[in-house]
Design an enzyme around this catalytic site. Structure first.
Site, short mmCIF file in Angstrom:
data_model
loop_
_atom_site.label_atom_id
_atom_site.label_comp_id
_atom_site.label_asym_id
_atom_site.label_seq_id
_atom_site.Cartn_x
_atom_site.Cartn_y
_atom_site.Cartn_z
CD GLU A 203 -81.00 5.03 -33.39
OE1 GLU A 203 -80.28 5.99 -33.70
OE2 GLU A 203 -80.71 4.24 -32.47
CD GLU A 276 -81.46 9.62 -31.30
OE1 GLU A 276 -80.25 9.34 -31.51
OE2 GLU A 276 -82.26 8.83 -30.76
#
Length: 639
Positions: A203, A276
């Site tokens: 991320e 995710e």
């Protein structure tokens, strides 16, 4: 399964499951014994996971990743096989896991890949069950984990710039990767292992502090022998988190059409994957328990499948933030809030490994992608509500200081990370006691320099709490010199966002009394590490409950297990805030403000006979330890 068909009529479900468990364990040892497969086996693996068309291929054949996240470091090792069997039985084909740098290198240059942290054993186990693995080695992992998995000793450098090409950070990453990658590289698909893909950082689009950083991490992996498909993973900042040579994937809970459009434009001829898919959400102390409706979840998962995308369920099984490893959540200028101990996450498989409605809905959906029936569901995990026990002895905080390292004297306050303890790696977790002399009462001001929460005492008498909200406290008047004590708790470092460099704990600056800066501190490090707890439990300084107890302090009792130990939950109504240890293992924090009201106790951490419970309580106790077979995560609210 042919073996079970032959003996199915004679074996109970539990015995069949036990037999399967034995077969899995045997397979692990076989796999380990053939770590370097014969040449003919290597030739049978010609082409690993590829992303060269609109769908993944494995050995040149179409392959859809149906993955689930289970973090080995959040699950007792004795339960690994159970959790992975249940993942397999749900119809998933791929296991994903992060790697927590701060557990594997707790002190600079000191590495731990053993016991509960034996990552290679975890990979062997996955391979023995026919599961593929996507490895997410960080070095930053987020994960609602303290400092996003980065070791706190990095913050001893006052100029540290985490997640950048600052030399102090990259040198530490290189040292860690030297140890980590040599352990995982042999487990790659091309070498006969289960790893089909490796994620580059995590991320980074939401951080985006250094354009040279992601290429550095990619090269750090490649140069140490990583050969499999590389991926990146982003939610916010999807357009900023990629790196050339790695497939971009996305993170969300509700279908993100904008993100899909972006991937269509930037990777038009490559497969799409949700790295995710958030199956639930995390909880924070002082808030409600987050739940995500099973019907809403399965509807989005079904849409992802219809779009012919691959998916990884984050989390499939959350587990527990044992010890002091929980992270904290912070947005903008708001004060951070600490994560609770449970990482149940409202996931398809509960904190204790129970099936949920989400699990059964997913199993029904994923069964459509298998030509053979899915494996028989392993039986439910047994649990037991042991009988309540009374505390039988106690030891005050002040009496426990003799078991800590030698106190440190400093003119000015020193934050936890820069204390000269743990071989000059500083203090990472727990509590720190700061003491100095005062000659009067008045107004004590923290100047917002307390991280995160301090119990304040004058001559060992409690006078109040200082934290992010309360930054001033009246100190009672007194004519003689007295001792002012501040017991400061690190409640957990922020794990996501732009403030990672600011996560030093303890007293991070000056505090003052009546506008006068306080000086000349004696500082005790109370990290409650295993050595300290072991010395404490064996001490003969404990006092009987017949003698008046004082808080903060340690409270001890035993409970008896007369058969094979089973999982349970501890609950402490009448207690306020503290930490629980079972047979020397740190179960984590409890706090009466909730939402979490029970702490998970793994059966494998108990033994037949007497089991020792040690509780550190800050403020109030009712003198009794209670057990329950069902968790209480508090009043729920929809995500």
């Amino acid at each position: 399964m042919a073996l079970f068909s032959l003996f199915g009529a004679r074996l109970s479900l539990r015995r069949r499951y036990f037999l399967l468990f034995c077969i899995v364990v045997g397979a692990v040892y076989f796999y380990r014994s053939t770590r370097n497969p014969p040449e003919v086996k290597r030739r049978s693996r010609l082409e690993g996971l590829r992303a060269n068309s609109s769908e993944f291929t494995l050995e040149g054949k179409p392959f859809r990743i149906l993955g689930g996240s289970i973090h080995y470091f959040r699950v007792p090792r004795a339960h690994w096989a159970d959790r992975l069997l249940k993942l397999k039985a749900c119809g998933l084909n791929t296991l994903t896991t992060y790697v927590p740098w701060n557990l594997h290198e707790p002190q600079r240059g000191v590495f731990n890949f053993e016991d509960e942290l034996d990552l290679e054993a975890y990979l062997y186990l996955a391979a023995s069950m026919g599961l593929w693995v996507i490895l997410r080695p960080g070095p930053y992992i987020c994960a609602e984990w303290d400092l996003g998995g980065l070791p706190s000793w990095l913050l001893r450098d006052e100029h540290m710039k985490l997640r950048t090409t600052y030399p102090g950070f990259t040198n530490a990453v290189n040292s860690f990767f030297d140890q980590l990658i040599k352990k995982v590289a042999p487990h790659q698909y091309s070498k006969g292992g289960p790893i089909i893909a490796v994620q580059v950082e995590n991320e980074y689009g939401a951080y985006n502090a250094d354009e040279e950083y992601m290429p550095f991490i990619k090269e750090a992996l490649l140069s140490r022998g990583i050969k499999e498909l590389l991926m990146t993973s982003d939610g916010e900042g999807l357009n900023l988190g990629g790196v050339k040579g790695a497939l971009q994937t996305m993170n969300f809970q509700k279908l993100n059409m904008g993100g899909l459009k972006y991937l269509d434009e930037t990777q038009p001829h490559q497969p799409k994957m949700v790295m995710e898919y958030w199956s639930g959400w995390f909880d924070l102390w002082g808030e409600l328990h987050h739940v995500y409706a099973a019907d809403d979840m399965i509807n989005v998962v079904s849409e992802i499948i219809k779009l012919e995308m691959s998916i990884n369920l984050y989390m499939f099984h959350g587990g527990t933030n044992f010890g002091f490893m929980n992270g904290a959540f912070s947005v903008g200028l708001l004060a951070p809030k600490a994560m609770v101990t449970s990482y149940d996450y409202d996931a398809p498989l509960s904190e204790a490994g129970d099936y949920t409605n989400k699990y059964h809905l997913l199993r029904n959906l994923f069964s459509q992608f298998h030509t053979q029936p899915l494996p028989v569901l392993p039986p439910h995990s047994d649990r037991k509500a042991y009988q309540p026990v009374l505390i039988h002895q106690h030891l005050s905080l002040w009496d426990s200081l003799q078991f800590t390292d030698k106190p440190f004297h400093s003119e000015k306050p020193v934050n936890m990370e820069n204390l000269p303890v743990n071989n000059n790696n500083g203090q990472s977790y727990g509590y720190t006691l700061y003491e100095t002399n005062i000659n009067s009462g008045g107004m004590l001001k923290s100047n917002n320099n307390i991280r995160d929460r301090a119990l304040v005492f004058v001559d060992k008498h409690f006078v109040g709490i200082l934290d992010y909200k309360t930054q001033e406290l009246a100190v009672p008047d007194g004519k003689e010199q007295r001792t002012l004590s501040l017991l400061v708790e690190n409640c957990g470092r922020v794990n996501y966002g732009k403030t990672l460099d600011e996560q030093r704990k303890g007293l991070i600056g000056d505090i003052q009394l009546n506008q006068q800066l306080l000086r000349d501190f004696t500082i005790h490090s109370l990290d409650m590490n295993p050595g300290f707890i072991n010395s404490l439990e064996k001490s003969d300084h404990w006092k009987s409950v017949r003698q008046q107890s004082s808080v903060p302090g340690f409270f001890q009792t035993k409970f008896y297990v007369n058969s094979f130990p089973k999982d349970t939950f501890i609950k402490l109504p009448g207690w306020t805030k503290g930490v629980i240890f079972i047979n020397g293992k740190n179960l984590g924090r409890y706090w009466s403000i909730g939402p979490q009201q029970t702490l998970y106790v793994p059966g494998p951490w108990l033994h037949k006979g007497d089991n020792q419970v040690t509780v550190f309580e800050e403020q109030e106790t009712d003198g009794k330890i209670q057990f329950t077979s069902t968790p209480d995560y508090g009043m729920a609210v929809d995500v």
